[in-house]
Design a protein around this motif. Sequence first.
Motif, mmCIF file in Angstrom:
data_model
loop_
_atom_site.group_PDB
_atom_site.id
_atom_site.type_symbol
_atom_site.label_atom_id
_atom_site.label_comp_id
_atom_site.label_asym_id
_atom_site.label_seq_id
_atom_site.Cartn_x
_atom_site.Cartn_y
_atom_site.Cartn_z
ATOM 1 N N GLU A 6 32.158 37.340 43.236
ATOM 2 C CA GLU A 6 32.470 36.112 42.506
ATOM 3 C C GLU A 6 32.112 36.247 41.027
ATOM 4 N N LEU A 9 34.687 38.300 39.304
ATOM 5 C CA LEU A 9 35.885 37.486 39.080
ATOM 6 C C LEU A 9 35.708 36.562 37.884
ATOM 7 N N PRO A 62 43.239 34.446 40.483
ATOM 8 C CA PRO A 62 42.254 34.992 41.428
ATOM 9 C C PRO A 62 41.030 34.089 41.608
ATOM 10 N N TRP A 66 39.777 32.243 44.968
ATOM 11 C CA TRP A 66 38.429 32.471 45.479
ATOM 12 C C TRP A 66 37.713 31.153 45.764
ATOM 13 N N VAL A 145 41.554 39.080 46.740
ATOM 14 C CA VAL A 145 40.676 37.920 46.961
ATOM 15 C C VAL A 145 40.990 37.288 48.308
#
Length: 166
Positions: A6, A9, A62, A66, A145
Amino acid sequence: MLKTFEKVLQWSSGLMAAMGLFTIMWLTLFDVTGRKFFNHSVPGGLELTEILMVVVIFGALPLVSWRGEHVVFDSLDHLIPPLVKDIQNRLVELVCALTFGGLAWLMNQRALRFAEYGDTTVYLQFSIAPVAWLMTGLLVLTALVHLVLVFSPQHEADSVEQGGAV
Protein backbone atom coordinates in the motif's frame (compact mmCIF):
# COMPACT_ATOMS: atom_id res chain seq x y z
CA MET A 1 3.64 -7.21 3.44
CA LEU A 2 0.28 -5.70 2.37
CA LYS A 3 1.05 -2.46 4.25
CA THR A 4 4.33 -2.18 2.34
CA PHE A 5 2.46 -2.76 -0.93
CA GLU A 6 0.00 0.00 0.00
CA LYS A 7 2.83 2.42 0.81
CA VAL A 8 4.50 1.67 -2.52
CA LEU A 9 1.19 2.38 -4.27
CA GLN A 10 0.76 5.66 -2.41
CA TRP A 11 4.29 6.81 -3.18
CA SER A 12 4.18 5.74 -6.81
CA SER A 13 0.76 6.00 -8.40
CA GLY A 14 -0.74 8.24 -5.71
CA LEU A 15 2.09 10.74 -5.90
CA MET A 16 2.04 10.62 -9.70
CA ALA A 17 -1.70 11.39 -9.79
CA ALA A 18 -1.33 14.17 -7.23
CA MET A 19 1.54 15.78 -9.13
CA GLY A 20 -0.41 15.54 -12.38
CA LEU A 21 -3.41 17.24 -10.83
CA PHE A 22 -1.20 19.92 -9.25
CA THR A 23 0.42 20.57 -12.63
CA ILE A 24 -2.98 20.83 -14.33
CA MET A 25 -3.99 23.39 -11.71
CA TRP A 26 -0.95 25.59 -12.40
CA LEU A 27 -1.18 25.11 -16.16
CA THR A 28 -4.81 26.21 -16.08
CA LEU A 29 -3.95 29.23 -13.92
CA PHE A 30 -1.21 30.37 -16.33
CA ASP A 31 -3.36 29.64 -19.38
CA VAL A 32 -6.36 31.62 -18.12
CA THR A 33 -4.18 34.45 -16.81
CA GLY A 34 -2.34 34.62 -20.12
CA ARG A 35 -5.55 34.76 -22.10
CA LYS A 36 -7.20 37.30 -19.82
CA PHE A 37 -4.36 39.77 -19.30
CA PHE A 38 -1.89 39.17 -22.14
CA ASN A 39 -4.24 37.96 -24.87
CA HIS A 40 -2.05 34.88 -25.30
CA SER A 41 -2.60 31.36 -23.94
CA VAL A 42 -0.02 28.70 -23.09
CA PRO A 43 1.12 27.10 -26.35
CA GLY A 44 -0.09 23.48 -26.46
CA GLY A 45 -1.99 23.91 -23.18
CA LEU A 46 -4.83 21.65 -24.31
CA GLU A 47 -2.45 18.86 -25.33
CA LEU A 48 -0.55 19.13 -22.05
CA THR A 49 -3.82 19.03 -20.11
CA GLU A 50 -4.94 15.92 -21.99
CA ILE A 51 -1.66 14.13 -21.26
CA LEU A 52 -1.78 15.18 -17.61
CA MET A 53 -5.37 13.91 -17.35
CA VAL A 54 -4.08 10.50 -18.45
CA VAL A 55 -1.52 10.70 -15.65
CA VAL A 56 -4.18 11.66 -13.09
CA ILE A 57 -6.80 9.11 -14.10
CA PHE A 58 -4.56 6.12 -14.76
CA GLY A 59 -2.22 7.04 -11.90
CA ALA A 60 -5.06 7.04 -9.39
CA LEU A 61 -6.60 3.80 -10.69
CA PRO A 62 -4.34 1.35 -8.80
CA LEU A 63 -4.83 3.20 -5.52
CA VAL A 64 -8.60 3.46 -5.99
CA SER A 65 -8.70 -0.27 -6.70
CA TRP A 66 -6.57 -1.06 -3.64
CA ARG A 67 -8.80 0.97 -1.35
CA GLY A 68 -12.03 -0.35 -2.88
CA GLU A 69 -13.27 3.16 -3.61
CA HIS A 70 -15.12 2.29 -6.79
CA VAL A 71 -18.80 3.00 -7.14
CA VAL A 72 -20.62 -0.13 -6.00
CA PHE A 73 -24.18 -1.36 -5.70
CA ASP A 74 -24.29 -3.04 -2.31
CA SER A 75 -27.88 -2.62 -1.13
CA LEU A 76 -28.40 -6.40 -0.97
CA ASP A 77 -25.06 -7.26 0.67
CA HIS A 78 -26.59 -7.54 4.12
CA LEU A 79 -28.64 -10.51 2.86
CA ILE A 80 -25.61 -12.49 1.66
CA PRO A 81 -23.82 -14.79 4.16
CA PRO A 82 -20.21 -13.73 4.90
CA LEU A 83 -18.66 -16.81 3.26
CA VAL A 84 -20.63 -16.31 0.04
CA LYS A 85 -19.84 -12.60 0.08
CA ASP A 86 -16.12 -13.35 0.48
CA ILE A 87 -16.22 -15.77 -2.48
CA GLN A 88 -18.19 -13.23 -4.51
CA ASN A 89 -15.68 -10.46 -3.71
CA ARG A 90 -12.74 -12.65 -4.68
CA LEU A 91 -14.42 -13.64 -7.96
CA VAL A 92 -15.11 -9.98 -8.73
CA GLU A 93 -11.47 -9.15 -8.00
CA LEU A 94 -10.37 -11.96 -10.34
CA VAL A 95 -12.65 -10.68 -13.12
CA CYS A 96 -11.29 -7.16 -12.57
CA ALA A 97 -7.69 -8.44 -12.68
CA LEU A 98 -8.36 -10.26 -15.96
CA THR A 99 -10.19 -7.24 -17.39
CA PHE A 100 -7.43 -4.78 -16.51
CA GLY A 101 -4.84 -7.24 -17.79
CA GLY A 102 -6.72 -7.48 -21.08
CA LEU A 103 -7.00 -3.70 -21.30
CA ALA A 104 -3.26 -3.44 -20.64
CA TRP A 105 -2.57 -5.87 -23.48
CA LEU A 106 -4.81 -3.86 -25.85
CA MET A 107 -3.20 -0.58 -24.80
CA ASN A 108 0.26 -2.06 -25.37
CA GLN A 109 -0.81 -3.05 -28.90
CA ARG A 110 -2.00 0.51 -29.45
CA ALA A 111 1.27 1.93 -28.07
CA LEU A 112 3.27 -0.28 -30.42
CA ARG A 113 1.21 1.01 -33.33
CA PHE A 114 1.71 4.62 -32.19
CA ALA A 115 5.47 4.02 -32.04
CA GLU A 116 5.54 2.28 -35.41
CA TYR A 117 3.62 5.09 -37.15
CA GLY A 118 5.44 7.84 -35.23
CA ASP A 119 2.18 9.40 -34.04
CA THR A 120 2.58 12.74 -32.28
CA THR A 121 0.38 15.43 -30.80
CA VAL A 122 -0.72 18.07 -33.30
CA TYR A 123 0.72 21.26 -31.83
CA LEU A 124 3.68 20.29 -29.64
CA GLN A 125 4.67 17.21 -31.69
CA PHE A 126 5.10 15.05 -28.55
CA SER A 127 5.23 11.32 -29.24
CA ILE A 128 2.03 9.59 -28.13
CA ALA A 129 3.60 6.14 -27.65
CA PRO A 130 5.22 6.87 -24.25
CA VAL A 131 1.87 8.09 -22.92
CA ALA A 132 0.21 4.90 -24.12
CA TRP A 133 2.98 2.83 -22.51
CA LEU A 134 2.47 4.71 -19.25
CA MET A 135 -1.22 3.81 -19.48
CA THR A 136 -0.22 0.19 -20.14
CA GLY A 137 2.03 0.08 -17.10
CA LEU A 138 -0.59 1.57 -14.82
CA LEU A 139 -3.22 -0.85 -16.14
CA VAL A 140 -0.83 -3.73 -15.40
CA LEU A 141 -0.31 -2.33 -11.90
CA THR A 142 -4.08 -2.10 -11.41
CA ALA A 143 -4.48 -5.70 -12.58
CA LEU A 144 -1.77 -6.72 -10.12
CA VAL A 145 -3.61 -4.89 -7.31
CA HIS A 146 -6.79 -6.84 -8.07
CA LEU A 147 -4.82 -10.08 -8.24
CA VAL A 148 -3.31 -9.38 -4.81
CA LEU A 149 -6.82 -8.73 -3.48
CA VAL A 150 -7.99 -12.12 -4.79
CA PHE A 151 -5.48 -13.91 -2.58
CA SER A 152 -5.32 -11.43 0.31
CA PRO A 153 -6.27 -13.10 3.63
CA GLN A 154 -7.50 -9.78 5.02
CA HIS A 155 -9.55 -8.96 1.93
CA GLU A 156 -12.97 -9.05 3.60
CA ALA A 157 -11.83 -7.37 6.82
CA ASP A 158 -10.21 -4.50 4.92
CA SER A 159 -13.26 -3.79 2.78
CA VAL A 160 -15.54 -3.79 5.83
CA GLU A 161 -13.19 -1.45 7.74
CA GLN A 162 -13.19 0.99 4.85
CA GLY A 163 -16.97 1.15 4.92
CA GLY A 164 -17.63 -0.31 1.52
CA ALA A 165 -17.72 -3.39 -0.61
CA VAL A 166 -15.13 -4.21 -3.20
